[in-house]
Design an enzyme around this catalytic site. Structure first.
Site, PDB file in Angstrom:
ATOM      1  N   ASP A 110      30.050  22.402  11.836  1.00  0.00           N
ATOM      2  CA  ASP A 110      29.708  23.512  12.723  1.00  0.00           C
ATOM      3  C   ASP A 110      30.378  24.792  12.266  1.00  0.00           C
ATOM      4  OD1 ASP A 110      29.847  21.532  15.786  1.00  0.00           O
ATOM      5  OD2 ASP A 110      28.244  21.836  14.320  1.00  0.00           O
TER       6      ASP A 110
ATOM      7  N   TYR B  15      38.989  13.781  10.026  1.00  0.00           N
ATOM      8  CA  TYR B  15      39.099  14.999  10.837  1.00  0.00           C
ATOM      9  C   TYR B  15      40.467  15.141  11.456  1.00  0.00           C
ATOM     10  CZ  TYR B  15      34.008  14.570  10.798  1.00  0.00           C
ATOM     11  OH  TYR B  15      32.700  14.439  10.429  1.00  0.00           O
TER      12      TYR B  15
ATOM     13  N   TYR C  78      29.507  12.448  16.071  1.00  0.00           N
ATOM     14  CA  TYR C  78      29.763  13.742  16.719  1.00  0.00           C
ATOM     15  C   TYR C  78      31.178  13.698  17.297  1.00  0.00           C
ATOM     16  CZ  TYR C  78      24.839  14.994  16.369  1.00  0.00           C
ATOM     17  OH  TYR C  78      23.589  15.315  15.907  1.00  0.00           O
TER      18      TYR C  78
END
Lengths: 542, 220
Positions: free
Chosen positions: A360, A430, A503
């Site tokens: 994103d 992440y 996600y």
């Protein structure tokens, strides 16, 4: 009669002049060829069946096509200094043929091998020798500013020419079927128009461009087109049928119209047929060709690729150019920063950016970086290793420090395999900044770290539900680690490694409970995500 | 700041990702040079410096995902007094509808006992919407019934509030009606509706903003 003698004398004189100029050429080119080109040519010509040559010339076949169709080896008549008019007169001289009406353009190759064409300004161009065409090409390459170390020459011609040729050949096989030379000359496939032209132009081009013809990413293309070739093939075939009526080969006329039309025989130009009793007529399907082909010279380089890994340090930079209602989203894009710095160094027309996955706009890409592939179209120059290193330093040294690049290099088409690898199956790592609605306990840190290879079920997140299918996707969270932040009891860093396609934001806040489990549901409280960074995109090859 | 950094480095070793270390060990076996491991550690540190936030900049209570990504609207007394519903609209146009905290159902002593999606002509929980184009989604008016919320004494009809295609209903409510009590504004949502832009504009005019709704209901 006197005309003939005169013209014979003139052509003699011409031949002498031509031969002496050839002699000059020979002495120059002598070291390359075993025998003088002109002598080879003359020998070859004298070995041809003269009556056939006459027949062909009289239906408007050009001299190169005559030599070609009758099986002469291309190097004999393709010497770059042999001009159009010279070849023509040699054939006519030897066979005693006199061309009565002017066939401007060859009825087989439509002028291609006569080096006649219409250019893009619709001007009629008649080149004397293949050398002249090579000059035009070399000029174009220079004008475009291409840096090359090789070239690949391509010629494309209208399908029509091949049709002409094959119908002429089958006509010839019938007409001369009992003759001795037929076996040797016709039954093996003759060199194609394309190959002859390529052969003729390649050597002078190699000299002018100072490089060799090879399988190269740099392409030189001669694209011939013809108006008639675009015509309705039904129309063409009907015209075809009309003329074939009356041959002893018994081609039946299926079309009544054609029979009626046949009655107006007098309309047909007789010079295209040779009426000899007992023998089938030699025809080409089209009338006198009134228009030559249209030629466009093209030179371009096929795509070159640069690959590497990019890092994104900003939370306001999208991966690709993102514009809604004429307004740009974010302050820049990775694609444009990288592309705009590489394109000018390659002097290319355009670039296309491909990446192994995406993140994103508000997510940073850190750590090892994300693999990307930059496709450059029609580069005038392939950057050297040194230049590539310079580009990398330049991008990394940009003042605004939005994007970074690693391992930049030029690659071949294997770049695509590298990209595909990074996409679906790989693990991604992440780091998320998480807030929970109650203080973090040691228990929480422990229980999170114990969850390995945990499967979660994610309904399509609401934020993308408008453009993606409503599905429930199973994803795996391989491991998680909580890193406490000093001075805060409710904020912490969550390090996690997940299956590609997970996600993360929804895994933290739960997306109205549509991702199960979520950090919130695991810790039994409300969880929110404030920041997300990608810290690793794992690839097999590294 | 540097103190904080030192602390973090220590903490990182404790809670450090075991996988990374394992990978480094493997690397060591293959390339027994010190510098390789040092490089990897240096890169990790560099990376880590980027990751740790500046705590002072962070708010005590951050905005929730809903507050951040959705615009909140309210329909007080929708079709019936006491029927307060919310409409959370995402920037992409999708609307999440549900019971506002002031809904009459929450005032019932016995609490909410069941949620039934079998209202009107069909069972809303049975429909299957597929594909990017959202095939098979039923088109509903704003007063179409979505479900029936039952309490001990009473039952209440929850309606769409927004004219559009019904993309999804919250099936979890069937087995876990108590979600309405614990978080009616998140896990207890009723349905997701996709209105056409024109239809949204029409309905928006009749909805209240959070501020207006708070004033109306005299909430803090």
């Amino acid at each position: 009669m006197s005309n003939e003698v005169e013209s014979a004398q003139v052509s003699d004189a011409m031949e002498v002049a031509q031969l002496s100029s050839l002699a000059a050429v020979d002495s120059h080119a002598g070291s390359c060829e075993a025998e003088m080109p002109s002598r080879l040519l003359n020998d070859a010509v004298r070995s041809l069946p003269y009556h056939v040559v006459k027949d062909l010339l009289s239906i408007g076949v050009c001299s190169r096509c005559v030599l070609r169709i009758l099986g002469t080896e291309d190097h004999i008549y393709c010497h770059s200094s042999f001009s159009q008019s010279m070849l023509c007169s040699v054939l006519e001289e030897v066979t005693g043929f006199k061309s009565e009406c002017d066939f401007q353009f060859c009825s087989v190759c439509l002028g291609v091998l006569q080096l006649i064409y219409r250019d893009d300004k619709e001007t009629l161009v008649k080149m004397e020798s293949p050398n002249d065409m090579a000059l035009v090409i070399a000029e174009l390459v220079k004008k475009e500013g291409h840096q090359i170390d090789g070239f690949s020459l391509e010629v494309s011609i209208p399908q029509f020419i091949l049709e002409n040729e094959s119908s002429l050949l089958s006509g010839m096989k019938k007409r001369y079927e009992s003759e001795p030379w037929l076996q040797e000359r016709l039954l093996s496939k003759c060199v194609s128009v394309k190959d002859v032209l390529k052969f003729a132009i390649t050597k002078p081009l190699e000299t002018l461009l100072d490089t060799k013809a090879s399988a190269s990413s740099f392409r030189i293309r001669l694209a011939y087109t013809h108006k008639m070739a675009f015509g309705n093939s039904v129309e063409r075939n009907q015209g075809f049928k009309r003329r074939k009526i009356g041959t002893e080969n018994g081609l039946q006329n299926v079309n009544d119209e054609s029979v009626v039309a046949n009655k107006d025989c007098s309309d047909y130009p007789t010079n295209e047929t040779i009426a000899v009793t007992g023998r089938s007529s030699l025809k080409v399907p089209i009338d006198k060709v009134s228009e030559p082909c249209h030629l466009v010279y093209l030179c371009y380089r096929t795509h070159i690729y640069l690959c590497g890994r990019y890092l994104k340090y900003s939370r306001n930079v999208s991966q690709t150019r993102w514009i809604i209602d004429e307004e740009r989203m974010g302050e820049a894009s990775v694609e444009e920063i990288i592309g705009s710095n590489i394109l000018p160094m390659c002097r290319g027309d355009n670039y296309k950016f491909h990446a192994a996955g995406r993140e994103d706009i508000d997510v940073r890409m850190l750590g090892s970086g994300r693999p990307f592939l930059l496709e450059i179209q029609n580069a005038r120059q392939v950057p050297s290793e040194e230049t590539v290193k310079e580009i990398e330093s330049k991008i990394n040294g940009l003042e605004n420090k939005l994007v970074g690049v690693k391992n930049l290099q030029v690659v071949g088409s294997q770049g695509w395999t590298l990209m595909r690898e990074g996409e679906a199956e790989k693990q991604k790592q992440y780091c998320a900044l998480v807030w929970i609605s109650r203080p973090l306990e040691d228990e929480d840190v422990c229980s999170i770290s114990l969850l390995n290879d945990m499967q979660i079920l994610q309904k399509t997140p609401i934020r993308v539900l408008h453009r993606r299918s409503p599905l429930e996707r199973k994803k795996i969270i391989y491991w998680m680690k909580i890193e406490r932040i000093a001075e805060s009891s409710q904020y912490f860093l969550l390090h996690l490694c997940t299956q590609a396609g997970t996600y993360i934001k929804e895994f933290v806040h739960g997306d109205f409970g549509r991702t199960q489990p979520s950090i919130g549901s695991i810790l039994g409280c409300r969880a929110e995500i404030l920041q997300l960074d990608v810290t690793d995109v794992k690839m097999d090859s590294e | 700041m540097s103190d904080v950094m030192v602390d973090h480095t220590q903490k990182l070793e404790e809670t450090a990702v075991p996988n990374n270390l394992e990978q480094q060990d493997k690397q060591d076996e293959e390339q027994p040079q010190q510098s390789v491991q040092e490089n990897a550690e240096y890169e990790d540190e560099e990376l880590h410096k980027h990751l740790v936030p500046d705590i002072i900049q962070l708010p005590l209570i951050p905005p929730s995902a809903v507050e951040f990504n959705f615009a909140s609207y309210f329909a007080p007394d929708f079709m019936k007094p006491g029927n307060d519903q919310y409409v959370y609209r995402h920037a992409n146009g999708l609307c999440v509808v549900g019971l506002a905290s002031t809904h009459l159902a929450f005032k019932d002593k016995g609490g909410i006992t069941a949620v039934d999606f079998n209202v009107g002509k069909s069972d809303r929980s049975g429909m299957k919407v597929t594909g990017k184009r959202k095939k098979n989604a039923q088109h509903f008016e704003s007063n179409t019934a979505l479900c029936k919320v039952c309490t001990n004494g009473d039952s209440y009809i929850v309606r769409c509030c927004v004219k559009g295609s019904l993309l999804e209903v919250n099936e979890r409510l069937i087995k876990q009606p108590e979600l309405l009590h614990s978080s009616a504004d998140r896990e207890g949502y009723i349905a997701i509706i996709m209105p056409k832009p024109a239809d949204w504009l029409k309905v928006k005019a009749s909805l209240l903003s959070l501020e207006e709704f708070k004033k109306l209901r005299v909430l803090c």
